[in-house]
Design a protein around this motif. Structure first.
Motif, short mmCIF file in Angstrom:
data_model
loop_
_atom_site.label_atom_id
_atom_site.label_comp_id
_atom_site.label_asym_id
_atom_site.label_seq_id
_atom_site.Cartn_x
_atom_site.Cartn_y
_atom_site.Cartn_z
N TYR A 1 -30.25 3.31 -3.79
CA TYR A 1 -30.75 4.48 -3.06
C TYR A 1 -31.14 4.07 -1.64
O TYR A 1 -31.62 2.94 -1.41
CB TYR A 1 -31.97 5.08 -3.76
CG TYR A 1 -31.61 6.00 -4.91
CD1 TYR A 1 -30.70 7.04 -4.74
CD2 TYR A 1 -32.19 5.84 -6.17
CE1 TYR A 1 -30.38 7.89 -5.78
CE2 TYR A 1 -31.86 6.68 -7.22
CZ TYR A 1 -30.95 7.70 -7.02
OH TYR A 1 -30.62 8.54 -8.05
N PRO A 2 -30.99 4.97 -0.66
CA PRO A 2 -31.34 4.66 0.73
C PRO A 2 -32.83 4.84 1.01
O PRO A 2 -33.23 5.45 2.00
CB PRO A 2 -30.51 5.69 1.52
CG PRO A 2 -30.45 6.86 0.61
CD PRO A 2 -30.37 6.30 -0.79
N ILE A 3 -33.64 4.34 0.09
CA ILE A 3 -35.09 4.54 0.17
C ILE A 3 -35.76 3.19 0.42
O ILE A 3 -35.64 2.27 -0.38
CB ILE A 3 -35.62 5.18 -1.12
CG1 ILE A 3 -34.98 6.57 -1.30
CG2 ILE A 3 -37.14 5.28 -1.09
CD1 ILE A 3 -35.31 7.23 -2.61
N ALA A 4 -36.47 3.09 1.54
CA ALA A 4 -37.14 1.84 1.91
C ALA A 4 -38.55 1.81 1.34
O ALA A 4 -39.15 2.85 1.06
CB ALA A 4 -37.17 1.70 3.42
N LEU A 5 -39.07 0.61 1.16
CA LEU A 5 -40.41 0.43 0.63
C LEU A 5 -41.25 -0.42 1.57
O LEU A 5 -40.73 -1.26 2.31
CB LEU A 5 -40.37 -0.25 -0.75
CG LEU A 5 -39.89 0.59 -1.94
CD1 LEU A 5 -38.38 0.65 -1.98
CD2 LEU A 5 -40.40 0.00 -3.25
N ALA A 6 -42.56 -0.19 1.53
CA ALA A 6 -43.52 -0.97 2.31
C ALA A 6 -44.91 -0.66 1.74
O ALA A 6 -45.06 0.25 0.93
CB ALA A 6 -43.45 -0.60 3.79
N PRO A 7 -45.93 -1.41 2.14
CA PRO A 7 -47.29 -1.09 1.69
C PRO A 7 -47.65 0.35 2.05
O PRO A 7 -47.48 0.78 3.18
CB PRO A 7 -48.15 -2.09 2.47
CG PRO A 7 -47.25 -3.26 2.67
CD PRO A 7 -45.90 -2.66 2.92
N GLY A 8 -48.12 1.11 1.06
CA GLY A 8 -48.32 2.55 1.22
C GLY A 8 -49.61 2.94 1.92
O GLY A 8 -50.66 2.34 1.69
N MET A 9 -49.51 3.95 2.76
CA MET A 9 -50.69 4.55 3.37
C MET A 9 -51.49 5.27 2.29
O MET A 9 -50.94 5.89 1.41
CB MET A 9 -50.28 5.53 4.46
CG MET A 9 -49.64 4.87 5.68
SD MET A 9 -50.77 3.80 6.57
CE MET A 9 -51.99 4.97 7.14
N GLY A 10 -52.80 5.23 2.39
CA GLY A 10 -53.65 5.80 1.35
C GLY A 10 -53.99 4.73 0.33
O GLY A 10 -55.17 4.50 0.04
N LEU A 11 -52.97 4.08 -0.18
CA LEU A 11 -53.19 2.98 -1.12
C LEU A 11 -53.88 1.81 -0.41
O LEU A 11 -54.76 1.16 -0.96
CB LEU A 11 -51.86 2.54 -1.72
CG LEU A 11 -51.24 3.55 -2.68
CD1 LEU A 11 -49.72 3.36 -2.77
CD2 LEU A 11 -51.85 3.43 -4.07
N ASN A 12 -53.45 1.54 0.84
CA ASN A 12 -54.11 0.46 1.59
C ASN A 12 -55.52 0.84 1.99
O ASN A 12 -56.42 0.00 2.06
CB ASN A 12 -53.27 0.04 2.81
CG ASN A 12 -52.89 1.21 3.71
OD1 ASN A 12 -53.42 2.33 3.57
ND2 ASN A 12 -51.98 0.98 4.63
N ALA A 13 -55.75 2.15 2.26
CA ALA A 13 -57.09 2.61 2.60
C ALA A 13 -58.03 2.47 1.41
O ALA A 13 -59.18 2.04 1.55
CB ALA A 13 -57.04 4.07 3.07
N PHE A 14 -57.56 2.82 0.22
CA PHE A 14 -58.36 2.66 -0.99
C PHE A 14 -58.66 1.18 -1.22
O PHE A 14 -59.79 0.79 -1.56
CB PHE A 14 -57.61 3.23 -2.20
CG PHE A 14 -58.32 3.01 -3.50
CD1 PHE A 14 -59.47 3.72 -3.82
CD2 PHE A 14 -57.85 2.08 -4.42
CE1 PHE A 14 -60.14 3.51 -5.02
CE2 PHE A 14 -58.50 1.86 -5.63
CZ PHE A 14 -59.64 2.58 -5.93
N PHE A 15 -57.67 0.34 -1.01
CA PHE A 15 -57.79 -1.12 -1.14
C PHE A 15 -58.94 -1.64 -0.26
O PHE A 15 -59.85 -2.32 -0.74
CB PHE A 15 -56.46 -1.76 -0.72
CG PHE A 15 -56.42 -3.26 -0.77
CD1 PHE A 15 -55.73 -3.90 -1.79
CD2 PHE A 15 -57.03 -4.05 0.20
CE1 PHE A 15 -55.65 -5.29 -1.85
CE2 PHE A 15 -56.97 -5.43 0.15
CZ PHE A 15 -56.28 -6.06 -0.88
#
Length: 443
Positions: free
Chosen positions: A81-95
């Motif tokens: 799939y042409p879907i890229a991944l990286a550290p997610g916004m929101g998830l990093n804020a919760f972290f």
């Protein structure tokens, strides 16, 4: 030479089914570069957020880039799939702002929680449980959680740049005569205009403009190099495995992992469906083919990212930009991944981008995520009240987990009391009981 080129093209066509998807190598590569341009801001924003949690900024930058590279390549190869991944916004804020700064745990503890989440998601993806769990959460809570995370992120951006401060009242407007605050407002205007004009790479372009202006007028330090060696990742590498067993099996770890699971689950599935819909990749039943491989790719990326030393790696809705450019296969995602890897050698440019340039990005990402509020039925109070508590408590309590907890408990109680039992499932009841016990015995 020509034979070699034909062989290479034949290999890529066979691997990614280019002809079947009515695309070619050039289109896929350009689409991958476009996707990178729209999400490269995460290199700076994630590094700054993780640095707020006490992590080394250079190491966080390296972990972010390598995590995005590995995650995007896994998605491209495993799911095509042409879907890229990286550290997610929101998830990093919760972290950073909830687990570390609010709950008082170390960033190693937070990395361990992300690692555990990744392992659980791998098992859930293999057994199809991940898809089934999503069906148990009512849409009104999914939408309000997304909006709440957006408001939380926007609040972090407003506070980081000084536009909102504490004062005589609980909160008050910051000093608008402060040159750094004015630089932030300038950035907010510039990036807003770029977004309104649908300029590709609006976030990255805006951050570079703000940084350049800040450097020109002496508010931002000029980097002493453009290209450098790769920043070290040793200070954060494998630190997820350094947590004592008593912390791993604590109730707080359970709550943190559970929250990461919820947030990542909604983010990933929502992104996959939304992006795939834009590219006409859904089947006649509205379902995503190879969804199991896509979810597994996301899960593996999360686990690997935690070991590298970054917050949850997840699918990015910005992939829609590459799909808009014609990207249809995993070759697009792999191209984006290699662009992230290349960015490692230009770390001085990325790491010199100041808070005043990243804060507008946080605010505007919050705007985008808050759009899910339009899907909530506010005429039904059994939906409106839980939704409001969910998205309001996140920024006001400065805790994403508390927002989710208030939302689930209030939804369950209101539905049961008003005899709308058919809208509540056993899993929500169990979670509500667990959350109530948490407030009684652990708060």
């Amino acid at each position: 030479m020509q034979a070699t080129q034909v062989t290479k093209q034949s290999f890529l066509d066979k691997t990614f089914k280019l002809k079947e998807n009515k695309t070619n190598i050039r289109t896929e590569v350009l689409a991958g570069i476009t996707t990178f341009m729209t999400m490269a801001y995460i290199l700076v924003v994630n590094s700054n957020i993780l640095a707020d949690a006490g992590m080394d900024k250079g190491a966080a930058f390296t972990a972010t880039a390598i995590g995005a590279f590995i995650g995007s390549c896994i998605m491209g190869i495993l799911a095509n799939y042409p879907i890229a991944l990286a550290p997610g916004m929101g998830l990093n804020a919760f972290f950073a702002y909830t687990v570390v700064l609010s709950m008082g745990y170390s960033w190693q503890f937070a990395l361990c929680a992300v690692f555990i989440e990744g392992i659980i998601f791998i098992l859930m993806s293999v057994t199809n449980v991940r898809e089934k769990i999503l069906d148990c959460i009512p849409n009104v809570l999914k939408d309000s959680i997304t909006a709440g995370i957006g408001l939380f992120i926007a609040f972090v951006g407003l506070a980081n740049c000084g536009l909102v401060t504490n004062g005589a009242t609980i909160l008050q407007l910051g000093n608008l005569q402060d040159p750094l605050v004015l630089l932030t407002i300038f950035g907010l205007i510039v990036i807003s205009i770029l977004l309104a004009k649908n300029v590709k790479g609006a976030f990255l372009i805006g951050m570079l403009i703000v940084s350049a202006v800040g450097m020109a007028i002496g508010l931002v330090e000029v980097p002493n190099a453009v290209v450098s060696s790769v920043p070290s990742k040793k200070p954060v590498f494998l630190q997820a495995l350094s947590i004592p067993f008593d912390q791993i099996f604590s109730f707080d770890m359970f709550m943190v992992v559970l929250t990461f699971l919820f947030m990542d689950l909604f983010t990933t599935v929502g992104c996959l469906v939304g992006v795939a819909s834009k590219g006409n990749m859904l089947d006649e039943d509205g379902k995503l083919p190879r969804v199991k491989q896509a979810l597994l790719s996301d899960s593996i990326a999360t686990t690997v990212g935690a070991l590298l030393g970054t917050s949850t790696v997840t699918s990015y809705v910005e992939s829609a930009a590459g799909i808009g450019e014609g990207g249809r296969t995993g070759l697009t995602a792999i191209t984006t991944g290699f662009m992230f890897l290349l960015a490692l050698f230009f770390a001085p440019i990325f790491t010199s981008i100041p808070t005043q340039a990243t804060a507008p990005v946080l605010i505007l990402v919050g705007v985008m995520m808050a759009s899910s509020l339009t899907k909530i039925d506010f005429d039904d109070f059994t939906n409106a009240i839980p939704a409001f508590l969910t998205f309001a408590m996140m920024p006001l309590a400065y805790n994403i987990a508390d927002g989710i907890i208030f939302g689930i408990i209030s939804f369950t109680i209101l539905k049961l009391v008003t005899k709308k039992k058919e809208e509540v499932n056993i899993y929500l009841i169990i979670l509500s009981i667990i959350f109530v016990l948490k407030f009684i015995f652990l708060n």
